[in-house]
Design a protein around this motif. Sequence first.
Motif, PDB file in Angstrom:
ATOM      1  N   MET A 292       0.815  -1.199   0.000  1.00  0.00           N
ATOM      2  CA  MET A 292       0.000   0.000   0.000  1.00  0.00           C
ATOM      3  C   MET A 292       0.860   1.266   0.000  1.00  0.00           C
ATOM      4  N   HIS A 293       2.038   1.177   0.625  1.00  0.00           N
ATOM      5  CA  HIS A 293       2.901   2.359   0.695  1.00  0.00           C
ATOM      6  C   HIS A 293       3.369   2.787  -0.691  1.00  0.00           C
ATOM      7  N   TRP A 294       3.571   1.821  -1.616  1.00  0.00           N
ATOM      8  CA  TRP A 294       3.957   2.184  -2.986  1.00  0.00           C
ATOM      9  C   TRP A 294       2.818   2.907  -3.690  1.00  0.00           C
ATOM     10  N   LEU A 295       1.590   2.500  -3.419  1.00  0.00           N
ATOM     11  CA  LEU A 295       0.433   3.177  -4.020  1.00  0.00           C
ATOM     12  C   LEU A 295       0.353   4.619  -3.528  1.00  0.00           C
ATOM     13  N   TYR A 296       0.500   4.807  -2.217  1.00  0.00           N
ATOM     14  CA  TYR A 296       0.501   6.170  -1.669  1.00  0.00           C
ATOM     15  C   TYR A 296       1.610   7.010  -2.311  1.00  0.00           C
ATOM     16  N   LEU A 297       2.784   6.422  -2.428  1.00  0.00           N
ATOM     17  CA  LEU A 297       3.902   7.161  -2.992  1.00  0.00           C
ATOM     18  C   LEU A 297       3.659   7.494  -4.463  1.00  0.00           C
ATOM     19  N   GLY A 298       3.120   6.549  -5.214  1.00  0.00           N
ATOM     20  CA  GLY A 298       2.826   6.788  -6.632  1.00  0.00           C
ATOM     21  C   GLY A 298       1.813   7.896  -6.836  1.00  0.00           C
ATOM     22  N   ILE A 299       0.762   7.887  -6.042  1.00  0.00           N
ATOM     23  CA  ILE A 299      -0.262   8.936  -6.162  1.00  0.00           C
ATOM     24  C   ILE A 299       0.312  10.275  -5.698  1.00  0.00           C
ATOM     25  N   ALA A 300       1.168  10.253  -4.678  1.00  0.00           N
ATOM     26  CA  ALA A 300       1.823  11.486  -4.222  1.00  0.00           C
ATOM     27  C   ALA A 300       2.675  12.082  -5.330  1.00  0.00           C
ATOM     28  N   VAL A 301       3.322  11.238  -6.120  1.00  0.00           N
ATOM     29  CA  VAL A 301       4.127  11.716  -7.247  1.00  0.00           C
ATOM     30  C   VAL A 301       3.237  12.416  -8.269  1.00  0.00           C
ATOM     31  N   VAL A 302       2.087  11.826  -8.565  1.00  0.00           N
ATOM     32  CA  VAL A 302       1.161  12.442  -9.528  1.00  0.00           C
ATOM     33  C   VAL A 302       0.717  13.816  -9.027  1.00  0.00           C
ATOM     34  N   PHE A 303       0.391  13.912  -7.753  1.00  0.00           N
ATOM     35  CA  PHE A 303      -0.015  15.207  -7.200  1.00  0.00           C
ATOM     36  C   PHE A 303       1.143  16.204  -7.201  1.00  0.00           C
ATOM     37  N   GLU A 304       2.359  15.729  -6.994  1.00  0.00           N
ATOM     38  CA  GLU A 304       3.510  16.637  -7.012  1.00  0.00           C
ATOM     39  C   GLU A 304       3.758  17.176  -8.423  1.00  0.00           C
ATOM     40  N   ILE A 305       3.527  16.355  -9.421  1.00  0.00           N
ATOM     41  CA  ILE A 305       3.614  16.824 -10.803  1.00  0.00           C
ATOM     42  C   ILE A 305       2.539  17.880 -11.045  1.00  0.00           C
ATOM     43  N   ALA A 306       1.350  17.646 -10.496  1.00  0.00           N
ATOM     44  CA  ALA A 306       0.273  18.643 -10.617  1.00  0.00           C
ATOM     45  C   ALA A 306       0.654  19.956  -9.944  1.00  0.00           C
ATOM     46  N   VAL A 307       1.387  19.877  -8.833  1.00  0.00           N
ATOM     47  CA  VAL A 307       1.864  21.095  -8.159  1.00  0.00           C
ATOM     48  C   VAL A 307       2.719  21.912  -9.113  1.00  0.00           C
ATOM     49  N   ALA A 308       3.655  21.252  -9.780  1.00  0.00           N
ATOM     50  CA  ALA A 308       4.562  21.971 -10.678  1.00  0.00           C
ATOM     51  C   ALA A 308       3.812  22.625 -11.831  1.00  0.00           C
ATOM     52  N   VAL A 309       2.903  21.886 -12.431  1.00  0.00           N
ATOM     53  CA  VAL A 309       2.131  22.442 -13.553  1.00  0.00           C
ATOM     54  C   VAL A 309       1.260  23.599 -13.070  1.00  0.00           C
ATOM     55  N   SER A 310       0.568  23.401 -11.967  1.00  0.00           N
ATOM     56  CA  SER A 310      -0.324  24.442 -11.436  1.00  0.00           C
ATOM     57  C   SER A 310       0.445  25.685 -11.014  1.00  0.00           C
ATOM     58  N   ALA A 311       1.585  25.491 -10.354  1.00  0.00           N
ATOM     59  CA  ALA A 311       2.379  26.637  -9.908  1.00  0.00           C
ATOM     60  C   ALA A 311       2.869  27.447 -11.095  1.00  0.00           C
ATOM     61  N   GLY A 312       3.235  26.775 -12.164  1.00  0.00           N
ATOM     62  CA  GLY A 312       3.651  27.495 -13.370  1.00  0.00           C
ATOM     63  C   GLY A 312       2.523  28.315 -13.972  1.00  0.00           C
ATOM     64  N   ARG A 313       1.332  27.762 -13.919  1.00  0.00           N
ATOM     65  CA  ARG A 313       0.162  28.461 -14.469  1.00  0.00           C
ATOM     66  C   ARG A 313      -0.394  29.533 -13.519  1.00  0.00           C
ATOM     67  N   ALA A 314      -0.047  29.453 -12.236  1.00  0.00           N
ATOM     68  CA  ALA A 314      -0.566  30.406 -11.243  1.00  0.00           C
ATOM     69  C   ALA A 314       0.045  31.796 -11.388  1.00  0.00           C
ATOM     70  N   GLN A 315       1.137  31.889 -12.123  1.00  0.00           N
ATOM     71  CA  GLN A 315       1.813  33.166 -12.383  1.00  0.00           C
ATOM     72  C   GLN A 315       2.019  33.971 -11.103  1.00  0.00           C
ATOM     73  N   GLY A 316       2.803  33.367 -10.208  1.00  0.00           N
ATOM     74  CA  GLY A 316       3.120  34.061  -8.954  1.00  0.00           C
ATOM     75  C   GLY A 316       1.920  34.192  -8.035  1.00  0.00           C
ATOM     76  N   PHE A 317       1.036  33.250  -8.093  1.00  0.00           N
ATOM     77  CA  PHE A 317      -0.194  33.218  -7.289  1.00  0.00           C
ATOM     78  C   PHE A 317      -1.105  34.410  -7.575  1.00  0.00           C
ATOM     79  N   THR A 318      -1.105  34.867  -8.819  1.00  0.00           N
ATOM     80  CA  THR A 318      -1.997  35.954  -9.213  1.00  0.00           C
ATOM     81  C   THR A 318      -3.257  35.441  -9.893  1.00  0.00           C
TER      82      THR A 318
END
Length: 106
Positions: free
Chosen positions: A1-27
């Motif tokens: 189960m820990h690998w599943l948690y880690l795998g899904i955490a990776v997907v969300f971390e990728i989403a962080v990077a994409v979203s942060a780039g699109r957030a344009q400095g949180f504006t």
Amino acid sequence: MHWLYLGIAVVFEIAVAVSAGRAQGFTRPAWTTATLVSGGAATYLLSRALLTFDVGVGYAVWTSAAGIGIVVLGALVFGQRLDGRRLLGIAAVIAGVAGLQLSGAA
């Protein structure tokens, strides 16, 4: 189960990077919200995985897999270059993470 948690955490971390780039400095509120929510989800799931993994190994796998995912996504979706040096870097990261796993941790 820990690998599943880690795998899904990776997907969300990728989403962080994409979203942060699109957030344009949180504006941009919607992208800012997406960044914060996906970051919270990634951190929560990482913390669940770290109940089993050694912290250093789990964190290294999480950040490395997310980094590779972001580079590959950038090349496939956003038209960013994926040249020989970047491929060599990805190979080095994979070798490093594999070395950690082969050391017997988790």
